[in-house]
Design an enzyme around this catalytic site. Structure first.
Site, PDB file in Angstrom:
ATOM      1  N   TYR A 159    -115.179 -50.183  41.766  1.00 21.30           N
ATOM      2  CA  TYR A 159    -113.871 -49.667  42.165  1.00 21.30           C
ATOM      3  C   TYR A 159    -112.692 -50.592  41.911  1.00 21.30           C
ATOM      4  CZ  TYR A 159    -110.061 -48.332  45.327  1.00 21.30           C
ATOM      5  OH  TYR A 159    -108.835 -48.031  45.850  1.00 21.30           O
ATOM      6  N   ASP A 212    -117.120 -39.632  43.914  1.00 21.31           N
ATOM      7  CA  ASP A 212    -116.160 -40.639  44.377  1.00 21.31           C
ATOM      8  C   ASP A 212    -116.884 -41.974  44.480  1.00 21.31           C
ATOM      9  OD1 ASP A 212    -113.759 -41.684  45.089  1.00 21.31           O
ATOM     10  OD2 ASP A 212    -113.655 -40.769  47.076  1.00 21.31           O
ATOM     11  N   ASP A 213    -116.096 -43.052  44.706  1.00 23.04           N
ATOM     12  CA  ASP A 213    -116.691 -44.391  44.709  1.00 23.04           C
ATOM     13  C   ASP A 213    -117.296 -44.774  46.050  1.00 23.04           C
ATOM     14  OD1 ASP A 213    -114.543 -46.134  46.300  1.00 23.04           O
ATOM     15  OD2 ASP A 213    -113.488 -44.722  45.028  1.00 23.04           O
ATOM     16  N   CYS A 236    -106.682 -59.286  46.409  1.00 24.22           N
ATOM     17  CA  CYS A 236    -105.423 -59.793  45.881  1.00 24.22           C
ATOM     18  C   CYS A 236    -105.549 -60.046  44.382  1.00 24.22           C
ATOM     19  CB  CYS A 236    -105.054 -61.087  46.595  1.00 24.22           C
ATOM     20  SG  CYS A 236    -104.765 -60.875  48.362  1.00 24.22           S
ATOM     21  N   ASN A 267    -106.960 -65.503  45.866  1.00 20.95           N
ATOM     22  CA  ASN A 267    -107.661 -64.241  46.113  1.00 20.95           C
ATOM     23  C   ASN A 267    -109.012 -64.583  46.702  1.00 20.95           C
ATOM     24  OD1 ASN A 267    -108.903 -61.687  46.031  1.00 20.95           O
ATOM     25  ND2 ASN A 267    -109.578 -62.000  43.918  1.00 20.95           N
ATOM     26  N   GLY A 268    -109.292 -64.061  47.885  1.00 23.42           N
ATOM     27  CA  GLY A 268    -110.602 -64.309  48.474  1.00 23.42           C
ATOM     28  C   GLY A 268    -110.552 -64.536  49.962  1.00 23.42           C
ATOM     29  N   CYS A 272    -119.104 -59.892  42.823  1.00 28.52           N
ATOM     30  CA  CYS A 272    -118.894 -58.742  43.704  1.00 28.52           C
ATOM     31  C   CYS A 272    -119.108 -57.442  42.938  1.00 28.52           C
ATOM     32  CB  CYS A 272    -117.480 -58.785  44.283  1.00 28.52           C
ATOM     33  SG  CYS A 272    -117.061 -57.330  45.273  1.00 28.52           S
ATOM     34  N   GLY A 278    -103.230 -55.188  45.109  1.00 27.73           N
ATOM     35  CA  GLY A 278    -102.507 -55.466  46.343  1.00 27.73           C
ATOM     36  C   GLY A 278    -101.092 -54.960  46.268  1.00 27.73           C
TER      37      GLY A 278
END
Length: 480
Positions: A267, A370-371, A19, A125-126, A261, A47
């Site tokens: 990404y 790609d990621d 988010c 967010n989380g 993170c 999001g």
């Protein structure tokens, strides 16, 4: 009953964004709804299921809070007449992606709570790892929940603590001592804006300034979108309070250990953002260079999967001394593939969304970057499309290690049974997706992306900085 490992929606989805939160306090009294709107637009990548804005007029009547939220993109939910009806110089906003909380209007944020001390709004967010025990305590205390998100639990705890504290800042701080996991919180009372970041720094949060207004946001790109100057990241374990008296900082929750993170850098974050001293673009270039060193191959060109794989692909090409080419045309008007509810629809939308540039790939040996690979179906489709367009060879390079474990902190990494790498070797995955070779980022190379920054890579190595609690009496761990 469900545990943290059992996510129903993982049956049909892949790795998704998190988010995004945004808040602004304009001391000159200017309306801020349009600024929140533009900030949320710049965070839309985090999001796309729902969004909302809450505003307060700090110079008007106490508790004069107005808000609007709904399912959909920011541009869909907020029309000019809606924005013009939201008057106030203090505001917060949220863009939401859900995993277990469900995509419903009731779960849209910011949450707005009316309680004995007035009104409270919260954007989060989380994901909390102790949500089950927190909810159990609240339910047995008589709380009635209107959403299925752990964000509502946080709001309830703040409201409950506020009854016994001198101000809302103390209530937020007391609540932050109770919650465990990854979180970036933006809390608004009628005259105050408060931002809190989890002690490990799992979730990003920063602060900026525009003239006589302070702004907090998930990413620095949101500050730039409203003409604000980036001041700094809010530190892990720090609470920043912005009131009519100015800005204050409390670092009582801080600790030495950090666990940012790593997937923000791989990404999630927007390419033009900067987090904790690391420019996202530079980090992804470094990831591509590391891939080229670890997995060299004879090839004619390097390309990436739009948009997330392009920068790492450029880094790979730079290190390998190969041409970097755009091999796919992306139709920007097609929704993201993970939103499609069934596997068949996801596969169809991949072909609608991306089209191969045949003149670029025909008779070429290609490195495709790609990621991540989650189930492998999307990558298999892309390889098939490239070879159908005449590519001689397709060598896949992934700028993340294989996903082996779920994430408990708000990143939608599926449970083990949904991860192709959990029960297949790299060679088996190569055969399944139809690649001529396959190489993943080595776990030890992840640190090259971010220098000496402490990172969380639990979805790759099973080392969780905050262990998830075991199941308690059927209450589920909810995410927003």
């Amino acid at each position: 009953m469900k545990t943290c490992l059992q996510y129903d929606q993982y049956q049909e989805t892949g790795v998704r964004e998190e988010c995004g939160v945004f808040g602004i306090y304009d001391f000159d009294g200017n309306d801020v709804a349009s600024s929140v709107y533009y900030g949320l637009c710049s965070l839309q990548h985090r999001g796309q299921e729902s969004c909302g804005i809450v505003v307060s007029d700090t110079k008007g009547d106490r508790g004069n809070i107005a808000y609007h939220k709904d399912l959909g993109l920011v541009s869909e939910v907020f029309k000019p007449d809606t924005l013009s009806s939201l008057h106030g110089n203090l505001g917060i906003g949220h863009v939401r992606y859900s995993t277990t909380g469900g995509s419903t209007r009731e779960n849209a944020q910011p949450l707005v709570l009316n309680y004995i001390k007035g009104t409270l709004a919260l954007a989060h967010n989380g994901n909390l790892v102790n949500a089950a025990s927190l909810k159990e305590e609240l339910v047995y205390g008589g709380a009635i929940f209107h959403t299925t998100t752990d964000s509502e639990m946080i709001a309830y705890y703040i409201a409950r603590e506020r009854v016994h504290t001198r101000n809302v800042e103390e209530a937020v701080l007391h609540t932050a001592r109770r919650i465990r996991g990854g979180y970036a919180l933006v809390v608004m009372s009628p005259r105050k804006l408060i931002a809190v970041r989890d002690p490990f720094g799992l979730k990003p949060l920063c602060i900026g300034k525009r003239n006589n207004a302070y702004i907090v946001a998930s990413e620095s790109c949101a500050l730039a979108s409203v003409g604000a100057e980036f001041i700094r990241d809010i530190e892990p374990g720090e609470m920043v309070a912005i009131t009519e008296k100015g800005i204050t900082s409390n670092k009582e929750l801080q600790q030495k250990e950090r666990a940012h993170c790593i997937f923000e850098y791989i990404y999630f974050a927007r390419l033009d953002s900067e987090m904790d001293g690391i420019k996202i673009y530079d980090a992804r270039i470094r990831s591509g260079r590391a891939l080229a060193k670890a997995w060299p191959v004879d090839a004619d060109l390097v390309t990436g999967v739009p948009e997330s794989g392009l920068t790492a692909a450029k880094g790979y090409a730079m290190e390998a001394g190969l041409p970097f080419e755009i091999a796919f045309y992306k139709n920007s008007y097609i929704g993201r593939t993970f939103i499609k509810p069934t596997q068949k629809e996801r596969e169809s939308s991949v072909k609608l969304k991306l089209n191969v540039l045949e003149s670029v790939v025909k008779d070429k040996r290609i490195v495709l970057v790609d990621d991540s690979i989650v189930r492998g179906t999307t990558m298999a489709n892309l390889i098939q499309m490239l070879k159908k367009a005449g590519a001689k060879e397709v060598h896949v390079r992934i700028s993340a290690p294989p996903f082996l474990y779920p994430c408990y902190y708000g990143t939608d990494v599926p449970s083990n049974e949904q991860l192709i790498a959990a029960d297949h070797t790299t060679e088996e995955i190569r055969e399944i997706i139809g690649a001529d070779s396959l190489g993943y980022m080595k776990i030890e190379d992840l640190q090259t992306m971010v220098g000496d920054l402490g990172i969380c890579k639990a979805c790759f190595d099973n080392h969780y900085p905050v262990p998830a609690e075991s199941e308690k009496k059927g209450f589920t761990n909810e995410e927003n």
